[in-house]
Design a protein around this motif. Sequence first.
Motif, short mmCIF file in Angstrom:
data_model
loop_
_atom_site.label_atom_id
_atom_site.label_comp_id
_atom_site.label_asym_id
_atom_site.label_seq_id
_atom_site.Cartn_x
_atom_site.Cartn_y
_atom_site.Cartn_z
N LEU A 27 0.83 -1.20 0.00
CA LEU A 27 0.00 0.00 0.00
C LEU A 27 0.87 1.25 0.00
CD1 LEU A 27 -2.65 -1.21 2.60
CD2 LEU A 27 -3.05 -0.81 0.16
N ASP A 28 0.43 2.24 -0.73
CA ASP A 28 1.13 3.52 -0.79
C ASP A 28 0.86 4.29 0.49
OD1 ASP A 28 2.59 5.64 -1.79
OD2 ASP A 28 0.88 6.52 -2.84
N PHE A 29 1.91 4.69 1.20
CA PHE A 29 1.72 5.44 2.44
C PHE A 29 2.88 6.39 2.68
CE2 PHE A 29 4.41 1.97 3.79
CZ PHE A 29 5.18 2.48 4.84
N GLU A 30 2.61 7.38 3.48
CA GLU A 30 3.63 8.34 3.89
C GLU A 30 3.98 8.08 5.35
OE1 GLU A 30 4.33 13.20 4.32
OE2 GLU A 30 2.36 12.40 3.80
N TRP A 31 5.25 7.86 5.60
CA TRP A 31 5.74 7.67 6.96
C TRP A 31 6.14 9.02 7.53
CZ3 TRP A 31 6.32 4.48 11.04
CH2 TRP A 31 7.35 4.73 11.97
N ILE A 32 5.52 9.41 8.64
CA ILE A 32 5.78 10.72 9.25
C ILE A 32 6.31 10.48 10.66
CG2 ILE A 32 4.80 12.94 9.91
CD1 ILE A 32 2.51 12.34 7.93
N THR A 33 7.59 10.77 10.85
CA THR A 33 8.19 10.61 12.17
C THR A 33 7.64 11.67 13.11
OG1 THR A 33 10.24 9.71 11.26
CG2 THR A 33 10.33 10.62 13.49
N ARG A 34 7.16 11.23 14.26
CA ARG A 34 6.67 12.19 15.23
C ARG A 34 7.85 12.95 15.83
NH1 ARG A 34 3.21 11.25 20.84
NH2 ARG A 34 2.87 13.48 21.25
N SER A 35 7.82 14.25 15.70
CA SER A 35 8.88 15.11 16.21
C SER A 35 8.28 16.46 16.53
CB SER A 35 9.99 15.26 15.15
OG SER A 35 9.50 15.98 14.03
N ARG A 36 9.11 17.36 16.99
CA ARG A 36 8.61 18.70 17.29
C ARG A 36 8.06 19.37 16.02
NH1 ARG A 36 13.46 18.76 20.60
NH2 ARG A 36 12.88 18.57 22.80
N GLU A 37 8.66 19.06 14.88
CA GLU A 37 8.23 19.66 13.62
C GLU A 37 6.86 19.16 13.17
OE1 GLU A 37 11.28 18.82 10.83
OE2 GLU A 37 12.70 20.27 11.67
#
Length: 341
Positions: A27-37
Amino acid sequence: MTAYRLFGAETSPYSLKVRAFLRYKGLDFEWITRSRETETDFRALARVATVPLLVSPDRPVSQESTRMLFALEAAQPEPSATPDDAALAALSLILEDYGDEWLNKCMFQQRWGNKPDRDQAGLRALVQLSGGKRPRAWKKPSVQIAERMSDRLPLVGASTENWPVLEASWRRFAELLDAHLKQHLFIFGGRPAFADFSLAAQFQQMLLDPTPAEWLKDRAPFVVAWCENMDDPKAGGPFADLPALEPTLAPLFAEEVGKTYLHWAKANAAAVRTGAGHFSATLESGAFEQSAQKHAAEAFNAVNRFVSRTLKDSRSLEVFLGETHCLQAFRQAQKPADADS
């Protein structure tokens, strides 16, 4: 915009569990690291301050990893992560819950209970929160993270008194799993099931920490190789049948799952049902005490209901659980679990 967005962290086993599942499904997905940004975007979607958080194209936002796997399995049935044999499907869910709710305690204890592991993990968490870069003033905040997480050890059941049980438990399980994976590509044959994703994610975290990593590399090399494979798993063949798996699968249940997790899960579920804030589970190695965990009780009750339904039509599951001394625990828990449904 991709179909799925997954907020997660490399330090979160449940994030790795869901990421690997998305990759397995292609599946096409975007991995977004949880950070302050990314915290503002995360907070706008989150109900609780924990990852993973999955944004789907046609479902509400979810923060519960097992529910995510079920939803993704329904949306993208192939390659399947659910054995056609109902007995194997039930055994997979038992092991998945073992990984999520019991092995996680072991991982947490290893990471935040051992000083060298705790120090490295604190810095690792700080670097993640800082967008992948180590801040100039890093020593004090990394120590603060480590101390805060260490203070949570009793809350998750990893108090000092419980350390010997947890230490013996994960090592025993790892050696039994290593013997099984020496014979099979994945736990249930040629492709991963829900259990693989849950268990591998916990061991992948242990491989980040020096103390358990050294032990695993020395004593469980097939587990280490399987963890590497589970980062982006591919189906290599069909699921095996129970007779082919049983010689090395049964010891996992007889020697570990039935002696630790099932007793603990049953006692925790009973404590939550009666409103007890604290409980003691009688394990083979002695008493295991901690505060009651509502989420873990709900997860076990769901597994118990699935096992109960499967037992009505699956003689092979009944025989397997009976021979591995796990059946009684489910029989004893079925009445209260049904009452919760």
